[in-house]
Design a protein around this motif. Structure first.
Motif, PDB file in Angstrom:
ATOM      1  N   GLU A  42     -31.812  41.744  32.268  1.00 31.10           N
ATOM      2  CA  GLU A  42     -32.941  42.369  31.583  1.00 31.10           C
ATOM      3  C   GLU A  42     -32.662  43.851  31.375  1.00 31.10           C
ATOM      4  O   GLU A  42     -32.188  44.533  32.282  1.00 31.10           O
ATOM      5  N   SER A  49     -35.935  38.320  16.555  1.00 33.67           N
ATOM      6  CA  SER A  49     -36.468  36.984  16.822  1.00 33.67           C
ATOM      7  C   SER A  49     -37.671  37.015  17.766  1.00 33.67           C
ATOM      8  O   SER A  49     -38.199  35.965  18.122  1.00 33.67           O
ATOM      9  N   LYS A  65     -37.873  38.111  20.950  1.00 30.68           N
ATOM     10  CA  LYS A  65     -37.585  37.844  22.364  1.00 30.68           C
ATOM     11  C   LYS A  65     -37.636  39.138  23.164  1.00 30.68           C
ATOM     12  O   LYS A  65     -36.652  39.585  23.730  1.00 30.68           O
ATOM     13  N   THR A 113     -36.096  43.364  27.222  1.00 29.94           N
ATOM     14  CA  THR A 113     -35.478  42.185  26.616  1.00 29.94           C
ATOM     15  C   THR A 113     -34.351  41.699  27.512  1.00 29.94           C
ATOM     16  O   THR A 113     -33.783  42.470  28.274  1.00 29.94           O
ATOM     17  N   LYS A 114     -34.052  40.414  27.419  1.00 30.75           N
ATOM     18  CA  LYS A 114     -32.963  39.816  28.216  1.00 30.75           C
ATOM     19  C   LYS A 114     -31.818  39.463  27.292  1.00 30.75           C
ATOM     20  O   LYS A 114     -32.020  38.870  26.233  1.00 30.75           O
ATOM     21  N   ASN A 126     -32.205  39.814  19.287  1.00 33.43           N
ATOM     22  CA  ASN A 126     -33.320  39.487  20.191  1.00 33.43           C
ATOM     23  C   ASN A 126     -34.625  40.104  19.700  1.00 33.43           C
ATOM     24  O   ASN A 126     -35.675  39.469  19.748  1.00 33.43           O
TER      25      ASN A 126
END
Length: 111
Positions: A3, A67, A69, A109-110, A64
């Motif tokens: 993360e 999208s 995430k 974010t991851k 990410n």
């Protein structure tokens, strides 16, 4: 998956106007993140990555975000006060130092 946390500076007035419109907030983050975020240099798995340069990590990060995430959180202005003192001629002199942190968005974010 690790993360990562990034920050974007925003004004409190902008946050008050925008906070109820989640789709606008996510679109704003996606549109402006590439140009306005920090830290720009991060360490990942004992490597130093410069996000100002185009690399695979930066492309994954942007994918990410596009999208959806990621999560975000508003961090209000914060003022920290540190004090030091010195003794001169038997008198104690306090020396306060203020540090102001601007309001900002925390983006997690991851990857």
């Amino acid at each position: 998956m690790d993360e990562f946390e990034f920050y974007m500076d925003i004004s409190p007035a902008w946050w008050v106007k925008s906070r109820n419109n989640e789709s606008y907030l996510k679109k704003y983050i996606c549109d402006t993140f590439e140009f306005d975020f920090y830290p720009r240099i991060i360490s990942h798995k004992r490597k130093i990555i410069n996000l100002d340069e185009t690399n695979n990590f930066k492309l994954k990060l942007l994918d990410n975000l596009k999208s959806g995430k990621f999560i975000y959180e508003f961090l209000p202005e914060d003022e920290s006060l540190k004090e030091s003192y010195s003794i001169t001629n038997g008198n104690i002199v306090f020396q306060p130092r203020k540090k102001l942190t601007n309001s900002r968005l925390l983006i997690k974010t991851k990857i």
